[in-house]
Design a protein around this motif. Structure first.
Motif, PDB file in Angstrom:
ATOM      1  N   PHE A  81       5.892  24.000   1.123  1.00 31.42           N
ATOM      2  CA  PHE A  81       5.436  23.484   2.291  1.00 31.42           C
ATOM      3  C   PHE A  81       4.181  23.806   2.767  1.00 31.42           C
ATOM      4  O   PHE A  81       3.358  25.086   2.985  1.00 31.42           O
ATOM      5  N   VAL A  82       3.035  22.682   2.919  1.00 35.06           N
ATOM      6  CA  VAL A  82       1.790  22.362   4.331  1.00 35.06           C
ATOM      7  C   VAL A  82       2.309  21.969   5.275  1.00 35.06           C
ATOM      8  O   VAL A  82       3.237  20.631   4.996  1.00 35.06           O
ATOM      9  N   TRP A  83       1.887  21.857   7.185  1.00 44.77           N
ATOM     10  CA  TRP A  83       1.798  21.765   7.612  1.00 44.77           C
ATOM     11  C   TRP A  83       0.250  21.326   7.758  1.00 44.77           C
ATOM     12  O   TRP A  83      -0.670  21.833   7.092  1.00 44.77           O
ATOM     13  N   ASN A  84      -0.253  19.882   7.865  1.00 42.87           N
ATOM     14  CA  ASN A  84      -1.507  19.304   8.260  1.00 42.87           C
ATOM     15  C   ASN A  84      -1.889  18.655   9.446  1.00 42.87           C
ATOM     16  O   ASN A  84      -0.789  17.949  10.050  1.00 42.87           O
ATOM     17  N   LEU A  85      -2.582  19.081  10.410  1.00 42.14           N
ATOM     18  CA  LEU A  85      -2.508  18.397  11.437  1.00 42.14           C
ATOM     19  C   LEU A  85      -3.174  16.999  11.590  1.00 42.14           C
ATOM     20  O   LEU A  85      -3.424  16.650  11.306  1.00 42.14           O
ATOM     21  N   ALA A  86      -2.072  16.188  11.818  1.00 46.43           N
ATOM     22  CA  ALA A  86      -2.112  14.626  11.977  1.00 46.43           C
ATOM     23  C   ALA A  86      -3.414  14.322  13.420  1.00 46.43           C
ATOM     24  O   ALA A  86      -3.032  14.510  14.768  1.00 46.43           O
ATOM     25  N   THR A  87      -4.332  13.585  13.013  1.00 51.44           N
ATOM     26  CA  THR A  87      -5.143  13.430  13.840  1.00 51.44           C
ATOM     27  C   THR A  87      -5.715  11.225  14.273  1.00 51.44           C
ATOM     28  O   THR A  87      -5.012  11.629  13.883  1.00 51.44           O
ATOM     29  N   TRP A  88      -6.609  11.736  15.209  1.00 51.53           N
ATOM     30  CA  TRP A  88      -6.733  10.385  15.554  1.00 51.53           C
ATOM     31  C   TRP A  88      -7.845   9.291  14.466  1.00 51.53           C
ATOM     32  O   TRP A  88      -7.000   8.735  14.424  1.00 51.53           O
ATOM     33  N   ASP A  89      -8.163   9.786  13.581  1.00 47.83           N
ATOM     34  CA  ASP A  89      -9.150   9.670  13.049  1.00 47.83           C
ATOM     35  C   ASP A  89      -7.873   9.357  11.290  1.00 47.83           C
ATOM     36  O   ASP A  89      -8.649   8.226  10.653  1.00 47.83           O
ATOM     37  N   LEU A  90      -7.002  10.018  11.364  1.00 47.10           N
ATOM     38  CA  LEU A  90      -6.464   9.693  10.064  1.00 47.10           C
ATOM     39  C   LEU A  90      -5.054   8.874  10.510  1.00 47.10           C
ATOM     40  O   LEU A  90      -3.916   9.449   9.558  1.00 47.10           O
ATOM     41  N   ARG A  91      -5.350   8.710  12.135  1.00 50.51           N
ATOM     42  CA  ARG A  91      -3.423   7.925  12.590  1.00 50.51           C
ATOM     43  C   ARG A  91      -3.376   6.763  11.818  1.00 50.51           C
ATOM     44  O   ARG A  91      -2.177   7.091  10.905  1.00 50.51           O
ATOM     45  N   GLU A  92      -3.851   5.679  10.837  1.00 49.77           N
ATOM     46  CA  GLU A  92      -3.127   5.361  10.092  1.00 49.77           C
ATOM     47  C   GLU A  92      -2.675   6.012   8.769  1.00 49.77           C
ATOM     48  O   GLU A  92      -2.290   5.107   8.262  1.00 49.77           O
ATOM     49  N   ALA A  93      -3.051   6.564   8.220  1.00 51.68           N
ATOM     50  CA  ALA A  93      -2.863   7.691   7.198  1.00 51.68           C
ATOM     51  C   ALA A  93      -1.326   7.738   7.075  1.00 51.68           C
ATOM     52  O   ALA A  93      -0.504   8.160   6.743  1.00 51.68           O
ATOM     53  N   VAL A  94      -1.137   8.379   8.766  1.00 52.23           N
ATOM     54  CA  VAL A  94      -0.308   8.931   8.767  1.00 52.23           C
ATOM     55  C   VAL A  94       0.430   7.505   9.342  1.00 52.23           C
ATOM     56  O   VAL A  94       1.916   8.100   8.534  1.00 52.23           O
ATOM     57  N   ASN A  95       0.231   7.136   9.499  1.00 51.12           N
ATOM     58  CA  ASN A  95       2.038   5.694   9.729  1.00 51.12           C
ATOM     59  C   ASN A  95       1.704   5.496   7.864  1.00 51.12           C
ATOM     60  O   ASN A  95       2.948   5.095   7.696  1.00 51.12           O
ATOM     61  N   ILE A  96       0.895   5.076   7.500  1.00 51.17           N
ATOM     62  CA  ILE A  96       1.332   4.902   6.048  1.00 51.17           C
ATOM     63  C   ILE A  96       1.977   6.134   5.206  1.00 51.17           C
ATOM     64  O   ILE A  96       3.348   5.247   4.097  1.00 51.17           O
ATOM     65  N   SER A  97       2.185   6.922   5.086  1.00 54.71           N
ATOM     66  CA  SER A  97       2.610   7.465   4.623  1.00 54.71           C
ATOM     67  C   SER A  97       4.334   8.075   5.264  1.00 54.71           C
ATOM     68  O   SER A  97       5.149   9.057   4.588  1.00 54.71           O
ATOM     69  N   ALA A  98       4.533   7.342   6.407  1.00 53.58           N
ATOM     70  CA  ALA A  98       5.801   7.205   6.953  1.00 53.58           C
ATOM     71  C   ALA A  98       7.053   6.472   6.181  1.00 53.58           C
ATOM     72  O   ALA A  98       7.822   6.692   6.470  1.00 53.58           O
ATOM     73  N   GLU A  99       5.838   5.672   4.942  1.00 52.51           N
ATOM     74  CA  GLU A  99       7.168   4.522   5.043  1.00 52.51           C
ATOM     75  C   GLU A  99       7.890   4.972   3.678  1.00 52.51           C
ATOM     76  O   GLU A  99       7.482   5.523   3.126  1.00 52.51           O
ATOM     77  N   GLN A 100       9.314   4.301   3.211  1.00 49.24           N
ATOM     78  CA  GLN A 100      10.269   5.704   2.498  1.00 49.24           C
ATOM     79  C   GLN A 100      10.121   4.413   1.620  1.00 49.24           C
ATOM     80  O   GLN A 100      10.070   3.563   1.004  1.00 49.24           O
ATOM     81  N   VAL A 101       9.214   5.338   0.359  1.00 48.38           N
ATOM     82  CA  VAL A 101       9.589   5.064  -0.819  1.00 48.38           C
ATOM     83  C   VAL A 101      10.246   5.858  -1.959  1.00 48.38           C
ATOM     84  O   VAL A 101      10.951   6.524  -1.626  1.00 48.38           O
ATOM     85  N   PRO A 102      10.280   5.781  -3.364  1.00 49.24           N
ATOM     86  CA  PRO A 102      11.547   6.245  -4.409  1.00 49.24           C
ATOM     87  C   PRO A 102      10.858   8.111  -4.244  1.00 49.24           C
ATOM     88  O   PRO A 102       9.482   7.787  -4.229  1.00 49.24           O
ATOM     89  N   TYR A 103      11.894   8.383  -4.281  1.00 44.35           N
ATOM     90  CA  TYR A 103      11.171  10.110  -4.747  1.00 44.35           C
ATOM     91  C   TYR A 103      10.027   9.978  -6.238  1.00 44.35           C
ATOM     92  O   TYR A 103      10.706   9.690  -7.220  1.00 44.35           O
ATOM     93  N   GLY A 104       9.396  10.869  -5.613  1.00 45.15           N
ATOM     94  CA  GLY A 104       8.176  11.421  -6.881  1.00 45.15           C
ATOM     95  C   GLY A 104       6.976  10.340  -6.817  1.00 45.15           C
ATOM     96  O   GLY A 104       5.831  10.582  -7.394  1.00 45.15           O
ATOM     97  N   VAL A 105       6.752   8.927  -5.668  1.00 46.35           N
ATOM     98  CA  VAL A 105       5.651   8.603  -5.163  1.00 46.35           C
ATOM     99  C   VAL A 105       4.805   9.263  -4.774  1.00 46.35           C
ATOM    100  O   VAL A 105       5.547  10.085  -3.929  1.00 46.35           O
TER     101      VAL A 105
END
Length: 231
Positions: A81-105
């Motif tokens: 696995f990879v850890w990516n630093l979550a930053t102010w500039d990427l905050r909206e993308a961080v939030n979107i990636s938190a949505e629970q979606v079907p496996y494989g999305v």
């Protein structure tokens, strides 16, 4: 106030527990399943465990359907696995990636994030994140809890590769004001780190100070000196 979790009611409109342990680093973890499908998700229960060798952990509760999170499944199956630093500039993308979606999305695509492959693991990384850790999966500590979400998987990995963008390095140090990491607070609150200050414990020996710094080179030099003395 005083209350006993799970026994007495705190009497507040919202549970205060998570708001007491702040700020928490965000484990923005990317993985890939056996079919080669990418996954990206943030975990607010993340930290480093040691510096020589460098170890990290993230803690993942179950879903509301009592299923294990995709990140845990992928890390266990592929061993990476990879850890990516979550930053102010990427905050909206961080939030979107938190949505629970079907496996494989692919959350990279959903969040509009560019990928770059890990040098050692091949796991997709967030290209615009200034710091990334490529990790080898070590183990999972499964801790039972109250249904449906209370059970937790604590995933531990060894950092085998570190990526740092040159533009966030100033005089040989990572300049936090340039990375602007975001961190989780309580409720739905976050914070951003834009400045730091130094505090050095007075009178501490060099071995304590390099341990606090996390200097693996000095740690290995100290170990070599101890072995020479034992000969």
């Amino acid at each position: 106030m005083f209350y006993q979790p799970g026994i007495t009611d705190h009497g507040l409109p919202h549970d205060p527990f998570k708001a007491c342990v702040v700020p928490r680093p965000i484990g923005w973890i990317s993985t890939m399943n056996k079919k080669g499908q990418a996954n990206l998700a943030p975990y607010s229960q993340f930290n480093n465990l040691s510096f020589d060798p460098p170890l990290v952990m993230f803690s993942s509760n179950q879903t509301s359907q009592e299923n294990r999170k995709d990140t845990v499944v992928n890390a266990e199956q592929t061993g990476k696995f990879v850890w990516n630093l979550a930053t102010w500039d990427l905050r909206e993308a961080v939030n979107i990636s938190a949505e629970q979606v079907p496996y494989g999305v692919d959350e990279f695509e959903r969040a509009g994030l560019a990928k770059e492959p890990g040098t050692l693991t091949g796991i997709p990384m967030v290209r615009d994140s200034p710091i990334k850790f490529e990790c080898e999966y070590l183990s999972t500590l499964r801790i039972p809890g109250n249904a449906p979400m209370g059970s937790v998987d604590v995933v531990i990995g060894r950092v085998v590769g570190i990526h740092i963008k040159d533009e966030v390095l100033v005089n040989g140090l990572i300049e936090v004001s340039l990375t602007k990491p975001i961190a989780r607070c309580g409720y739905f609150q976050y914070t951003v780190v834009e400045k730091t200050f130094d505090m050095i414990i007075p009178g501490m020996s060099e071995d304590v100070l390099y341990g606090l710094e996390g200097n693996s080179r000095k740690n290995r030099e100290a170990d070599a000196r101890r072995k020479d003395l034992d000969v």
